[in-house]
Design a protein around this motif. Structure first.
Motif, PDB file in Angstrom:
ATOM      1  N   VAL A 184      38.238  66.991  22.935  1.00  0.00           N
ATOM      2  CA  VAL A 184      39.324  67.491  23.797  1.00  0.00           C
ATOM      3  C   VAL A 184      40.538  66.572  23.786  1.00  0.00           C
ATOM      4  O   VAL A 184      41.558  66.885  24.415  1.00  0.00           O
ATOM      5  CB  VAL A 184      38.835  67.672  25.252  1.00  0.00           C
ATOM      6  CG1 VAL A 184      37.683  68.646  25.316  1.00  0.00           C
ATOM      7  CG2 VAL A 184      38.430  66.323  25.868  1.00  0.00           C
ATOM      8  N   ASP A 185      40.463  65.460  23.084  1.00  0.00           N
ATOM      9  CA  ASP A 185      41.581  64.511  23.084  1.00  0.00           C
ATOM     10  C   ASP A 185      42.770  65.092  22.311  1.00  0.00           C
ATOM     11  O   ASP A 185      42.620  65.880  21.375  1.00  0.00           O
ATOM     12  CB  ASP A 185      41.146  63.203  22.421  1.00  0.00           C
ATOM     13  CG  ASP A 185      42.248  62.151  22.482  1.00  0.00           C
ATOM     14  OD1 ASP A 185      43.031  62.183  23.447  1.00  0.00           O
ATOM     15  OD2 ASP A 185      42.313  61.321  21.557  1.00  0.00           O
ATOM     16  N   GLY A 186      43.950  64.698  22.744  1.00  0.00           N
ATOM     17  CA  GLY A 186      45.153  65.115  22.059  1.00  0.00           C
ATOM     18  C   GLY A 186      45.604  66.523  22.358  1.00  0.00           C
ATOM     19  O   GLY A 186      46.367  67.108  21.585  1.00  0.00           O
ATOM     20  N   VAL A 187      45.140  67.087  23.470  1.00  0.00           N
ATOM     21  CA  VAL A 187      45.549  68.439  23.834  1.00  0.00           C
ATOM     22  C   VAL A 187      47.048  68.449  24.129  1.00  0.00           C
ATOM     23  O   VAL A 187      47.575  67.570  24.802  1.00  0.00           O
ATOM     24  CB  VAL A 187      44.745  68.945  25.051  1.00  0.00           C
ATOM     25  CG1 VAL A 187      44.962  68.058  26.263  1.00  0.00           C
ATOM     26  CG2 VAL A 187      45.111  70.381  25.374  1.00  0.00           C
TER      27      VAL A 187
ATOM     28  N   TRP B  65      48.375  73.621  27.062  1.00  0.00           N
ATOM     29  CA  TRP B  65      47.110  73.274  27.698  1.00  0.00           C
ATOM     30  C   TRP B  65      47.180  71.958  28.463  1.00  0.00           C
ATOM     31  O   TRP B  65      46.481  71.784  29.459  1.00  0.00           O
ATOM     32  CB  TRP B  65      46.009  73.218  26.646  1.00  0.00           C
ATOM     33  CG  TRP B  65      45.669  74.581  26.117  1.00  0.00           C
ATOM     34  CD1 TRP B  65      45.936  75.073  24.883  1.00  0.00           C
ATOM     35  CD2 TRP B  65      45.035  75.626  26.852  1.00  0.00           C
ATOM     36  NE1 TRP B  65      45.514  76.368  24.783  1.00  0.00           N
ATOM     37  CE2 TRP B  65      44.945  76.742  25.973  1.00  0.00           C
ATOM     38  CE3 TRP B  65      44.534  75.742  28.139  1.00  0.00           C
ATOM     39  CZ2 TRP B  65      44.382  77.947  26.360  1.00  0.00           C
ATOM     40  CZ3 TRP B  65      43.960  76.951  28.538  1.00  0.00           C
ATOM     41  CH2 TRP B  65      43.890  78.035  27.647  1.00  0.00           C
ATOM     42  N   ARG B  66      48.018  71.051  28.015  1.00  0.00           N
ATOM     43  CA  ARG B  66      48.147  69.803  28.776  1.00  0.00           C
ATOM     44  C   ARG B  66      48.757  70.078  30.150  1.00  0.00           C
ATOM     45  O   ARG B  66      48.377  69.448  31.140  1.00  0.00           O
ATOM     46  CB  ARG B  66      49.000  68.786  28.016  1.00  0.00           C
ATOM     47  CG  ARG B  66      49.079  67.446  28.748  1.00  0.00           C
ATOM     48  CD  ARG B  66      49.689  66.353  27.917  1.00  0.00           C
ATOM     49  NE  ARG B  66      49.703  65.100  28.643  1.00  0.00           N
ATOM     50  CZ  ARG B  66      48.668  64.271  28.737  1.00  0.00           C
ATOM     51  NH1 ARG B  66      47.527  64.569  28.142  1.00  0.00           N
ATOM     52  NH2 ARG B  66      48.766  63.148  29.419  1.00  0.00           N
TER      53      ARG B  66
ATOM     54  N   VAL C 115      48.052  70.500  36.090  1.00  0.00           N
ATOM     55  CA  VAL C 115      48.016  71.312  37.305  1.00  0.00           C
ATOM     56  C   VAL C 115      46.605  71.311  37.908  1.00  0.00           C
ATOM     57  O   VAL C 115      46.430  71.191  39.123  1.00  0.00           O
ATOM     58  CB  VAL C 115      48.478  72.746  37.007  1.00  0.00           C
ATOM     59  CG1 VAL C 115      48.235  73.650  38.221  1.00  0.00           C
ATOM     60  CG2 VAL C 115      49.952  72.765  36.628  1.00  0.00           C
ATOM     61  N   THR C 116      45.599  71.437  37.055  1.00  0.00           N
ATOM     62  CA  THR C 116      44.219  71.407  37.540  1.00  0.00           C
ATOM     63  C   THR C 116      43.899  70.069  38.183  1.00  0.00           C
ATOM     64  O   THR C 116      43.267  70.001  39.240  1.00  0.00           O
ATOM     65  CB  THR C 116      43.246  71.675  36.377  1.00  0.00           C
ATOM     66  OG1 THR C 116      43.588  72.909  35.741  1.00  0.00           O
ATOM     67  CG2 THR C 116      41.815  71.757  36.881  1.00  0.00           C
TER      68      THR C 116
ATOM     69  N   ALA D 234      39.740  68.930  32.408  1.00  0.00           N
ATOM     70  CA  ALA D 234      41.042  68.325  32.709  1.00  0.00           C
ATOM     71  C   ALA D 234      40.928  66.817  32.836  1.00  0.00           C
ATOM     72  O   ALA D 234      41.786  66.068  32.320  1.00  0.00           O
ATOM     73  CB  ALA D 234      41.613  68.928  33.988  1.00  0.00           C
ATOM     74  N   GLN D 235      39.883  66.335  33.481  1.00  0.00           N
ATOM     75  CA  GLN D 235      39.729  64.897  33.680  1.00  0.00           C
ATOM     76  C   GLN D 235      39.486  64.168  32.367  1.00  0.00           C
ATOM     77  O   GLN D 235      40.023  63.076  32.137  1.00  0.00           O
ATOM     78  CB  GLN D 235      38.571  64.631  34.650  1.00  0.00           C
ATOM     79  CG  GLN D 235      38.810  65.128  36.063  1.00  0.00           C
ATOM     80  CD  GLN D 235      40.085  64.572  36.656  1.00  0.00           C
ATOM     81  OE1 GLN D 235      40.217  63.373  36.863  1.00  0.00           O
ATOM     82  NE2 GLN D 235      41.040  65.443  36.928  1.00  0.00           N
TER      83      GLN D 235
END
Length: 250
Positions: free
Chosen positions: A53-56, A60-61, A66-67, A176-177
């Protein structure tokens, strides 16, 4: 006769599943806490998930940011206030108490566990379990519980709806985290399980306390005895002497 100031926050058809959920989730929180105690580096599973999930990038970032905000103090207060307002507008005060208590106990549990476990990220930032993930999972479980009762969902549909809401909320905040580098993946799993362990206990406490208060109020007489509303004893004696004097005078 007794009554309820509103329906139970934990329907009877869901109690067994919630108890089972808590019994399974609590050991996971403890085991993960023991395994990752006092660590400051990710392990293999954490590194694999982070790499995925890195580099999103946008958009999506932005979704992740927001999340994440929903678990920050300001966002959490706004979210709880909105849900509580909805409960009060629907004339369900017990649900409002449940939301405030559930959110507070869930976040409080993660806050207490963090220094005990001592796992850190980015220096001295305590990371296990994830309070953001626990909070949003708890909110989703509570809202879905109330919605299932309000919509009159059956046993099977209601159970699936509640657990799906908790799973989706936990996965969204956990993603998100990790994507933002705020937590290890195992931190978010611990936060998710913390909410699953705390919410059933909270629901039971809220329902039991509300029922006891209702029973206590229902046990009071509709019209209090005369001595409850009369003045002090000296005033009553004076009134009796005055009545006796009037009778003798007549």
């Amino acid at each position: 006769m007794t009554g309820r100031p509103g329906p139970a926050v934990l329907p009877s058809w869901l109690r067994v599943w919630f108890v089972l959920m808590a019994c399974l989730a609590a050991p996971v929180v403890l085991v993960l806490g023991a395994v990752y105690a006092d660590e400051s580096e990710p392990r293999e599973w954490d590194m694999r998930i982070f790499a995925a999930v890195d580099g999103v990038g946008p958009p999506w970032r932005h979704v992740a940011v927001v999340t994440d905000f929903l678990g920050e103090p300001a966002g959490a207060v706004l979210l709880v206030a909105a849900v509580v307002t909805g409960c009060l507008l629907l004339r369900h005060p017990r649900a409002a108490v449940f939301v405030v208590t559930g959110a507070g106990l869930t976040v409080g549990t993660t806050t207490l566990l963090k220094p005990v476990v001592g796992r850190t990220i980015h220096g001295d930032n305590l990371s296990y379990p994830s309070g953001h993930t626990a909070f949003l999972t708890a909110i989703a479980l509570m809202v879905s519980l109330l919605a299932a009762g309000r919509l009159g969902l059956g046993r099977a549909a209601g159970t699936a709806f509640v657990f799906a809401a908790g799973l989706v909320a936990g996965a969204a905040m956990g993603w998100a985290q990790v994507a933002l580098g705020s937590h290890y993946a195992t931190d978010t799993l611990g936060g998710w399980c913390t909410a699953l362990a705390v919410l059933p206990v909270t629901a039971w406490l809220v329902d039991r306390t509300a029922d006891r208060l209702t029973d206590r109020w229902a046990g009071l007489p509709a019209h209090p005895p005369d001595e409850w509303t009369a003045g002090p004893p000296c005033d009553r004696r004076a009134e009796r002497r005055a009545d006796a004097g009037r009778q003798q005078g007549s």
